[in-house]
Design a protein around this motif. Structure first.
Motif, PDB file in Angstrom:
ATOM      1  N   TRP A 257       8.610  13.677  -3.179  1.00  0.00           N
ATOM      2  CA  TRP A 257       8.709  14.469  -4.406  1.00  0.00           C
ATOM      3  C   TRP A 257       9.469  13.750  -5.512  1.00  0.00           C
ATOM      4  O   TRP A 257       9.824  14.358  -6.522  1.00  0.00           O
ATOM      5  CB  TRP A 257       9.348  15.814  -4.063  1.00  0.00           C
ATOM      6  N   GLY A 258       9.695  12.446  -5.341  1.00  0.00           N
ATOM      7  CA  GLY A 258      10.313  11.661  -6.396  1.00  0.00           C
ATOM      8  C   GLY A 258      11.120  10.505  -5.852  1.00  0.00           C
ATOM      9  O   GLY A 258      11.793  10.646  -4.825  1.00  0.00           O
ATOM     10  N   VAL A 259      11.033   9.360  -6.530  1.00  0.00           N
ATOM     11  CA  VAL A 259      11.773   8.171  -6.088  1.00  0.00           C
ATOM     12  C   VAL A 259      12.428   7.481  -7.272  1.00  0.00           C
ATOM     13  O   VAL A 259      11.957   7.571  -8.406  1.00  0.00           O
ATOM     14  CB  VAL A 259      10.851   7.150  -5.373  1.00  0.00           C
ATOM     15  N   ASP A 260      13.537   6.803  -6.987  1.00  0.00           N
ATOM     16  CA  ASP A 260      14.071   5.838  -7.948  1.00  0.00           C
ATOM     17  C   ASP A 260      13.710   4.442  -7.435  1.00  0.00           C
ATOM     18  O   ASP A 260      12.930   4.300  -6.481  1.00  0.00           O
ATOM     19  CB  ASP A 260      15.579   6.026  -8.164  1.00  0.00           C
ATOM     20  N   CYS A 261      14.255   3.400  -8.042  1.00  0.00           N
ATOM     21  CA  CYS A 261      13.789   2.048  -7.709  1.00  0.00           C
ATOM     22  C   CYS A 261      14.052   1.688  -6.253  1.00  0.00           C
ATOM     23  O   CYS A 261      13.155   1.238  -5.538  1.00  0.00           O
ATOM     24  CB  CYS A 261      14.414   1.023  -8.659  1.00  0.00           C
ATOM     25  N   SER A 262      15.281   1.912  -5.783  1.00  0.00           N
ATOM     26  CA  SER A 262      15.600   1.556  -4.402  1.00  0.00           C
ATOM     27  C   SER A 262      15.042   2.570  -3.417  1.00  0.00           C
ATOM     28  O   SER A 262      14.764   2.231  -2.256  1.00  0.00           O
ATOM     29  CB  SER A 262      17.112   1.411  -4.223  1.00  0.00           C
ATOM     30  N   GLY A 263      14.864   3.819  -3.868  1.00  0.00           N
ATOM     31  CA  GLY A 263      14.232   4.817  -3.016  1.00  0.00           C
ATOM     32  C   GLY A 263      12.786   4.468  -2.724  1.00  0.00           C
ATOM     33  O   GLY A 263      12.287   4.688  -1.615  1.00  0.00           O
ATOM     34  N   LEU A 264      12.092   3.894  -3.708  1.00  0.00           N
ATOM     35  CA  LEU A 264      10.718   3.438  -3.503  1.00  0.00           C
ATOM     36  C   LEU A 264      10.679   2.330  -2.454  1.00  0.00           C
ATOM     37  O   LEU A 264       9.840   2.352  -1.534  1.00  0.00           O
ATOM     38  CB  LEU A 264      10.134   2.939  -4.820  1.00  0.00           C
TER      39      LEU A 264
ATOM     40  N   ALA B 121       9.768   1.576  -9.618  1.00  0.00           N
ATOM     41  CA  ALA B 121      10.099   2.879 -10.183  1.00  0.00           C
ATOM     42  C   ALA B 121      11.154   2.597 -11.243  1.00  0.00           C
ATOM     43  O   ALA B 121      12.222   2.066 -10.928  1.00  0.00           O
ATOM     44  CB  ALA B 121      10.632   3.823  -9.111  1.00  0.00           C
ATOM     45  N   THR B 122      10.852   2.901 -12.474  1.00  0.00           N
ATOM     46  CA  THR B 122      11.705   2.429 -13.561  1.00  0.00           C
ATOM     47  C   THR B 122      11.958   3.495 -14.616  1.00  0.00           C
ATOM     48  O   THR B 122      11.086   4.311 -14.926  1.00  0.00           O
ATOM     49  CB  THR B 122      11.082   1.194 -14.232  1.00  0.00           C
TER      50      THR B 122
ATOM     51  N   ASP C   3       0.833  -1.204   0.000  1.00  0.00           N
ATOM     52  CA  ASP C   3       0.000   0.000   0.000  1.00  0.00           C
ATOM     53  C   ASP C   3       0.870   1.257   0.000  1.00  0.00           C
ATOM     54  O   ASP C   3       0.562   2.236  -0.691  1.00  0.00           O
ATOM     55  CB  ASP C   3      -0.916   0.022   1.227  1.00  0.00           C
ATOM     56  N   ALA C   4       1.948   1.223   0.772  1.00  0.00           N
ATOM     57  CA  ALA C   4       2.855   2.370   0.815  1.00  0.00           C
ATOM     58  C   ALA C   4       3.512   2.593  -0.540  1.00  0.00           C
ATOM     59  O   ALA C   4       3.635   3.736  -1.007  1.00  0.00           O
ATOM     60  CB  ALA C   4       3.913   2.160   1.894  1.00  0.00           C
ATOM     61  N   ALA C   5       3.944   1.538  -1.198  1.00  0.00           N
ATOM     62  CA  ALA C   5       4.556   1.677  -2.520  1.00  0.00           C
ATOM     63  C   ALA C   5       3.553   2.217  -3.531  1.00  0.00           C
ATOM     64  O   ALA C   5       3.905   3.026  -4.412  1.00  0.00           O
ATOM     65  CB  ALA C   5       5.111   0.333  -2.975  1.00  0.00           C
ATOM     66  N   ARG C   6       2.297   1.820  -3.407  1.00  0.00           N
ATOM     67  CA  ARG C   6       1.274   2.259  -4.364  1.00  0.00           C
ATOM     68  C   ARG C   6       0.940   3.739  -4.225  1.00  0.00           C
ATOM     69  O   ARG C   6       0.346   4.320  -5.145  1.00  0.00           O
ATOM     70  CB  ARG C   6       0.018   1.406  -4.211  1.00  0.00           C
ATOM     71  N   LEU C   7       1.325   4.374  -3.126  1.00  0.00           N
ATOM     72  CA  LEU C   7       1.124   5.817  -3.000  1.00  0.00           C
ATOM     73  C   LEU C   7       1.850   6.580  -4.098  1.00  0.00           C
ATOM     74  O   LEU C   7       1.469   7.707  -4.437  1.00  0.00           O
ATOM     75  CB  LEU C   7       1.635   6.301  -1.638  1.00  0.00           C
ATOM     76  N   PHE C   8       2.879   5.973  -4.655  1.00  0.00           N
ATOM     77  CA  PHE C   8       3.723   6.655  -5.629  1.00  0.00           C
ATOM     78  C   PHE C   8       3.375   6.302  -7.075  1.00  0.00           C
ATOM     79  O   PHE C   8       4.023   6.809  -8.007  1.00  0.00           O
ATOM     80  CB  PHE C   8       5.194   6.336  -5.362  1.00  0.00           C
ATOM     81  N   LEU C   9       2.388   5.455  -7.292  1.00  0.00           N
ATOM     82  CA  LEU C   9       2.042   5.042  -8.652  1.00  0.00           C
ATOM     83  C   LEU C   9       1.727   6.263  -9.515  1.00  0.00           C
ATOM     84  O   LEU C   9       0.980   7.157  -9.113  1.00  0.00           O
ATOM     85  CB  LEU C   9       0.841   4.095  -8.634  1.00  0.00           C
ATOM     86  N   GLY C  10       2.316   6.283 -10.702  1.00  0.00           N
ATOM     87  CA  GLY C  10       2.102   7.387 -11.632  1.00  0.00           C
ATOM     88  C   GLY C  10       3.098   8.518 -11.492  1.00  0.00           C
ATOM     89  O   GLY C  10       3.184   9.382 -12.380  1.00  0.00           O
ATOM     90  N   ASP C  11       3.859   8.556 -10.393  1.00  0.00           N
ATOM     91  CA  ASP C  11       4.862   9.609 -10.216  1.00  0.00           C
ATOM     92  C   ASP C  11       6.016   9.405 -11.191  1.00  0.00           C
ATOM     93  O   ASP C  11       6.365   8.275 -11.546  1.00  0.00           O
ATOM     94  CB  ASP C  11       5.413   9.592  -8.795  1.00  0.00           C
ATOM     95  N   LYS C  12       6.636  10.506 -11.591  1.00  0.00           N
ATOM     96  CA  LYS C  12       7.792  10.421 -12.467  1.00  0.00           C
ATOM     97  C   LYS C  12       8.974   9.787 -11.737  1.00  0.00           C
ATOM     98  O   LYS C  12       9.171  10.008 -10.538  1.00  0.00           O
ATOM     99  CB  LYS C  12       8.177  11.813 -12.978  1.00  0.00           C
ATOM    100  N   TYR C  13       9.730   9.002 -12.476  1.00  0.00           N
ATOM    101  CA  TYR C  13      10.967   8.429 -11.943  1.00  0.00           C
ATOM    102  C   TYR C  13      11.959   9.560 -11.695  1.00  0.00           C
ATOM    103  O   TYR C  13      12.124  10.466 -12.520  1.00  0.00           O
ATOM    104  CB  TYR C  13      11.540   7.436 -12.949  1.00  0.00           C
TER     105      TYR C  13
END
Length: 400
Positions: A289-296, A359-360, A271-281
């Motif tokens: 305000w933005g994540v990369d793969c390991s930041g997510l 995040a890709t 659920d926490a990871a899904r908060l970021f769905l659609g955000d720019k890599y």
């Protein structure tokens, strides 16, 4: 230090200036509790407390009463009573005094509002980020175009650091809450890097009591840890940062430590990871305000009380290798770098049902997709360690 004009020794500013002249950092502070004092003492920094008390109000004191007296808090005994060095003692053997916790609290926190001196050789570890987030670099970028090449991570508000070096407007620090592996791929150590010095503020080394679980709350990022004060309105708390206050709803916070059944925790991580769905890599991103793969992965775990190593390669070595048949939701999927076959370049969360969250750079965003869409083959056809699109795929688990 005698203030000759007033014929007193209690001039706060003269005393701190004298300490500075002797090579110490020194400042006046007001603490709110004995636990705050304990946090400083545990960090190797004694607290010089100002106390006021009347007859019988501080049993064991070498003086019966005082309108103002300084003594050093140097520890706490097993029962929580306060171990001090009291200079009013008649001789060296009586300097160490243990005072009743409640009586000392009244003499210091109630009567003198927790007023104290903080005097130390080093305050480098009593720092935290005061900005909502700050980029964290391998070396200070000299131009905007260098930022992507040099960025290592991000630090969020209230995240603790230790100062190593200052160079102009930049500070080299250890990111104490972000671990990285040494070259032996076994030993975790705090990330080192550079950030703008003006994003830092003095911060007591207090254990956090809550962490932000919403993507943002009161302008504060997911993953920010804090010790809240009671809010002005029901259902809220106030968080104090290095230059501002934030009002946060209780529903947007998780108490620490988090205690959940394993299956529930796995659902919450997704659920926490899904908060970021659609955000720019965002390369190097680790904030709302933005994540990369390991930041997510880092933030998804952090909001539920679990700190993991910062980058994908380190997360891989911290994880236990598992077989595909043993995968559970919120376990991790790792792929090697296409140009470095022995280096893990990407990490994803297994979402269950042959799906993953990542995040890709492939799509430039955070997405939830099937294995078929990601790898061109079905989940059933994948094998641990097998090559997929020029990379090798591994499965790992950070949870117990």
């Amino acid at each position: 230090m005698l203030d000759a004009a007033e014929n007193i020794y209690g001039n706060w500013f003269f005393n701190t200036a004298q300490a500075g002249a002797e090579g110490f950092y020194s400042f006046l502070a007001r603490l709110n509790s004995l636990e705050e004092a304990r946090s400083l003492v545990d960090a190797g920094i004694p607290v010089i407390a100002s106390v006021t008390y009347g007859p019988g109000e501080l049993k064991g004191s070498p003086i019966e009463k005082t309108r103002g007296h300084l003594l050093v808090i140097k520890g706490f005994d097993a029962g929580g009573d306060v171990i001090t060095n009291d200079p009013a003692a008649p001789g060296p053997s009586g300097v160490e005094r243990v005072y009743d916790r409640q009586q000392f609290s009244s003499a210091w926190l109630k009567n003198k509002f927790g007023t104290c001196y903080i005097v130390a050789r080093r305050l480098n570890s009593l720092l935290a980020v005061k900005a909502p987030f700050t980029d964290f670099f391998f070396s200070p970028p000299k131009a905007a175009g260098e930022r992507r090449k040099l960025i290592e991570s991000q630090l969020v508000e209230n995240e603790r650091v230790e100062l190593l070096e200052l160079s102009g407007s930049w500070a080299k620090v250890k990111a104490l809450e972000q671990a990285s592996l040494k070259a032996d791929n076994k030993t975790l150590t705090p990330y080192q890097g550079w950030l703008p010095a003006d994003t830092l503020a003095f911060s007591l080394p207090l254990a956090p009591a809550m962490v932000v679980r919403a993507k943002t709350a009161g302008g504060v990022s997911a993953g920010v840890k804090l010790r809240p004060l009671r809010g002005a309105t029901p259902g809220t708390v106030t968080a104090l940062f290095g230059g501002r206050n934030a009002v946060i709803k209780l529903k947007d916070l998780n108490p620490l430590p988090v205690k959940l059944a394993p299956a529930v925790l796995r659902r919450k991580l997704l659920d926490a990871a899904r908060l970021f769905l659609g955000d720019k890599y965002y390369w190097g991103g680790r904030s709302a305000w933005g994540v990369d793969c390991s930041g997510l992965v880092s933030l998804a775990y952090r909001v539920w009380g679990i700190d993991v190593p910062r980058n994908a390669h380190d997360q891989f070595h911290a994880a236990r290798r598992i077989r595909k048949a043993g995968l559970k939701p919120a376990d991790l999927l790792f792929t090697t770098d296409s140009k470095k076959p022995d280096y893990i370049g990407h990490v994803m969360l297994y979402a269950g049902g042959g799906r993953l969250i990542e995040a890709t750079q492939d799509s430039g965003d955070v997405r939830e997709v099937t294995f078929t869409k990601k790898f061109g083959v079905s989940f059933a056809a994948l094998k641990d360690g097998a090559p997929v699109k020029g990379r090798r795929l591994f499965f790992g688990r950070l949870l117990k």
